[in-house]
Motif scaffolding. Structure first.
Motif, short mmCIF file in Angstrom:
data_model
loop_
_atom_site.label_atom_id
_atom_site.label_comp_id
_atom_site.label_asym_id
_atom_site.label_seq_id
_atom_site.Cartn_x
_atom_site.Cartn_y
_atom_site.Cartn_z
N SER A 279 0.68 -1.25 -0.22
CA SER A 279 -0.01 0.05 0.00
C SER A 279 0.77 1.28 0.10
O SER A 279 0.53 2.39 -0.40
N ASP A 280 2.14 1.26 0.30
CA ASP A 280 2.89 2.41 0.42
C ASP A 280 3.12 2.75 -1.02
O ASP A 280 3.29 3.98 -1.44
N PHE A 281 3.49 1.69 -1.92
CA PHE A 281 3.97 2.10 -3.28
C PHE A 281 2.61 2.52 -3.87
O PHE A 281 2.57 3.56 -4.73
N GLU A 282 1.45 2.17 -3.54
CA GLU A 282 0.14 2.50 -4.26
C GLU A 282 0.20 3.93 -3.76
O GLU A 282 -0.34 4.73 -4.67
N ALA A 283 0.15 4.59 -2.69
CA ALA A 283 -0.09 5.54 -2.17
C ALA A 283 1.07 6.81 -2.68
O ALA A 283 0.77 7.84 -3.08
N THR A 284 2.29 6.04 -3.04
CA THR A 284 3.22 6.76 -3.71
C THR A 284 2.97 7.13 -5.22
O THR A 284 3.13 8.34 -5.66
N TRP A 285 2.38 6.28 -5.62
CA TRP A 285 2.20 6.50 -7.37
C TRP A 285 0.72 7.27 -7.15
O TRP A 285 0.83 8.36 -8.09
N ARG A 286 -0.10 7.29 -6.42
CA ARG A 286 -1.47 7.94 -6.31
C ARG A 286 -1.06 9.69 -5.98
O ARG A 286 -1.46 10.37 -6.69
N ARG A 287 0.16 9.78 -5.05
CA ARG A 287 0.33 11.21 -4.70
C ARG A 287 0.97 11.76 -5.87
O ARG A 287 0.72 12.91 -6.04
N PHE A 288 1.56 11.10 -6.60
CA PHE A 288 2.46 11.63 -7.74
C PHE A 288 1.68 11.76 -9.11
O PHE A 288 1.99 13.00 -9.79
N THR A 289 0.54 11.06 -9.18
CA THR A 289 -0.09 10.88 -10.50
C THR A 289 -1.65 11.16 -10.70
O THR A 289 -2.20 11.48 -11.57
N GLN A 290 -2.17 11.16 -9.48
CA GLN A 290 -3.36 10.92 -9.53
C GLN A 290 -4.31 12.07 -8.91
O GLN A 290 -4.41 12.16 -7.74
N SER A 291 -4.95 13.04 -9.92
CA SER A 291 -5.53 14.04 -9.30
C SER A 291 -6.53 13.97 -8.44
O SER A 291 -6.90 14.77 -7.61
#
Length: 604
Positions: A163-175
């Motif tokens: 879930s840490d990677f998922e949060a990382t990806w979403r913070r960077f790319t998902q508005s």
């Protein structure tokens, strides 16, 4: 992090020195004018590519490789007696250490010690992948599958899970994510590293990740090893708050899983203190502390290493690397680098540069042979295309533009500029690996172009961060920049730097450039070049997993870029490091991609 390994602020300043660096920042007006201010040094590093410690490049990955087990690492079992402080001297001091907010190699030097990625580049290699937070990984079609390392903790004590990677990806790319960093805050790495490719992330199991891509994308596993793909702590992301402005503050208190933890950020004195992470899952660390200190004056910085007040420094100019090489107390380490230095033409700003004949004329006029042999003292070779040697798709049939003033004048006349014209050349001041003497280089270009009737005004910036802001906004007529590879894949040069990332339909018929405000435009393409033949070729290549087919496409793309000349191709530089004798031999590994690998460094 082991608290007893920390040092107090007084000791920190004593170890690193106490003189605060101040600089004069040139104004950002189009003609080079504007106000000047004095402020603490806050410049960033080279345009892109992390530290990029140099080395031989390798062929691009075909996207189908599997990762090995990677082992469990030492986990810090033998670190109870750690002592000593490793001092890394550098030329600039950024004030934000969030890997999602920067394109700066100066930032990456620090964040690569604090954070880990799912996959990493093997130290000392030309870009080979190895296990990191993921112990096994594969890419088949549009599906990437990764098995994650168990028992890893962040510096804040939280356990690392999928879930840490998922949060990382979403913070960077998902508005639509509550904790999205924000369009205005995230760096240009967001779209081309993860955002343009990932359709979904399945993190339903703690130690497994399944990532679905929007299309086949050959460099994807390599992208996961880039510094901008560092895995952040989900709990810290959520604690920072829901606005983009809240999230910006993460860069002053970064929390990762890496070998060193962030301890003190001393902006007035341009210092950073890291302390050993005794719970690190991998090799090392072998010292209790790492200090990054800033010395802007090149000669002073090299002398600091020779004297033993610093242990390692980089971005050497020609005088500096010769002094280090001849010193009895320091060593000059050198390797071939995977990088390119260039002078870009801003076609969105200057009508003259929209004419290929003009761009080619300037390429013939600039004496790149004199630049690499006389100014760079032979620690670089002439460039002839965007992609450096030893990388998949480098076109061996292309030669550098010869220095031919007559041909340059003839092309200008054909283009209707026989009487010449004036333009601004923006440049940074401190050496970068791909341009160790930027002011001398700018003066060489100015002199060469005056001989064919062009008038050049040099706009010199004292620190790199304002310079990158200036070029990102397209305020330059022409500018010096360069690139260290992020992942040793040709896509990282040819797509990242010269594809504008806009829809092909957004490029007007009969035009090979677009404006900086075109929807989707990537400011990493500081030329505003938008050649649709080139764009179609590199986009097809990134969807292709067959290495031979990819190579052919990149050979073609490099030929187009050479012929169309959106840049003056300046150089491919060696990577140089000055190392004090206190560093144990072979404990510091120079690498072409990633790093610096300070977790293995020992001092005596």
């Amino acid at each position: 992090m082991s608290p007893e390994k920390s040092i107090d602020r007084r000791k920190f300043l004593t170890l690193a020195g106490t003189t605060a660096a101040t600089v004069t920042v040139a104004g950002c007006g189009g003609g080079g004018g504007g106000a000047q201010t004095t402020q603490p040094a806050d410049g960033d590093g080279e345009d892109g590519g992390g530290d990029g410690d140099g080395g031989d490049g390798t062929d691009g990955d075909d996207g189908d490789g599997d990762g090995g087990d990677g082992g469990d690492g030492d986990g810090g079992d033998d670190q109870t007696d750690l002592s000593g402080t490793l001092v890394y001297a550098r030329g600039d001091h950024p004030e934000n250490y969030d890997p999602q907010q920067t394109t700066s190699g100066e930032v990456a030097k620090v964040t690569n010690q604090i954070f880990d990625t799912l996959i990493q580049f093997a130290p000392g290699s030309g870009g080979e992948l190895e296990a990191a937070l993921a112990t096994d990984y594969s890419l088949e079609g549009t599906t990437a599958t990764l098995e994650l390392r168990e028992g890893v903790t962040f510096h804040n004590g939280e356990e690392f899970t999928a879930s840490d990677f998922e949060a990382t990806w979403r913070r960077f790319t998902q508005s639509d994510y509550d904790y999205y960093l924000g369009d205005e805050n995230r760096s240009g790495y967001g779209p081309f590293t993860l955002g343009n490719w990932i359709e979904s992330v399945d993190a339903s199991e703690d130690y497994s990740l399944t990532i679905e891509l929007q299309q086949q994308y050959a460099p994807f596993l390599r992208n996961l090893a880039m510094f901008a793909a560092a895995v952040l702590s989900e709990s810290q992301i959520e604690e920072m708050g829901t606005s983009g402005d809240d999230q910006v503050a993460l860069g002053t208190q970064p929390v990762g899983t890496g070998p060193f933890a962030f301890d003190q950020l001393d902006n007035p004195n341009s210092r950073i203190l890291l302390t050993a992470n005794a719970e690190f899952w991998g090799d090392g660390p072998n010292v209790a502390n790492v200090v990054f200190k800033t010395i802007q004056e090149n000669s002073t910085r090299v002398q600091d290493v020779i004297n033993g007040d610093s242990h390692i420094t980089d971005n050497l100019d020609s005088d500096g690397f010769q002094r280090a090489d001849s010193s009895d107390s320091a060593t000059l380490l050198r390797k071939n680098g995977i990088n390119v230095g260039y002078m870009a033409f801003n076609m969105a700003r200057r009508e003259e540069f929209r004419d290929r004949q003009v761009r080619r004329a300037i390429s013939y006029a600039v004496n790149t042979e004199a630049i690499v042999n006389q100014i760079y003292q032979g620690f670089a070779t002439e460039a002839d295309q965007p992609l450096p040697p030893d990388v998949l798709g480098h076109n061996e049939d292309i030669e550098p533009y010869p220095h031919d003033k007559d041909q340059a004048r003839s092309l200008l006349e054909e283009a209707g500029y026989a009487d010449g014209f004036e333009f601004e050349l923006a440049t940074f001041s401190n050496p970068r690996g791909y341009n160790p003497s930027p002011i001398q280089t700018a003066n060489q270009v100015k002199s060469d172009l005056e001989e064919i009737g062009l008038s050049v005004t040099i706009n010199q910036f004292s620190t790199f961060s304002p310079y990158l802001d200036y070029t990102d906004q397209g305020k330059h007529d022409a500018c010096f920049l360069g690139w260290y590879t992020d992942n040793a894949d040709p896509d990282n040069f040819l797509y990242v730097l010269l594809d504008p990332k806009v829809s092909l339909d957004a490029v007007p018929d009969g035009q090979d450039w677009v404006t900086f405000d075109t929807e989707g435009y990537s400011t990493l393409n500081v030329s505003a070049w938008a050649n649709t033949d080139y764009m179609e070729t590199v986009r097809e290549a990134q969807r292709t997993y067959d290495e031979g087919e990819r190579e052919s496409m990149y050979v073609e793309a490099n030929q187009i870029a050479h012929d169309e000349a959106p840049w003056v191709f300046l150089d491919y530089a060696e990577t140089l490091r000055a190392i004090n004798e206190a560093v144990v031999e072979d404990s510091y590994t120079i690498s072409s991609v990633g790093g610096p690998y300070l977790n293995t460094v020992q001092i005596q």
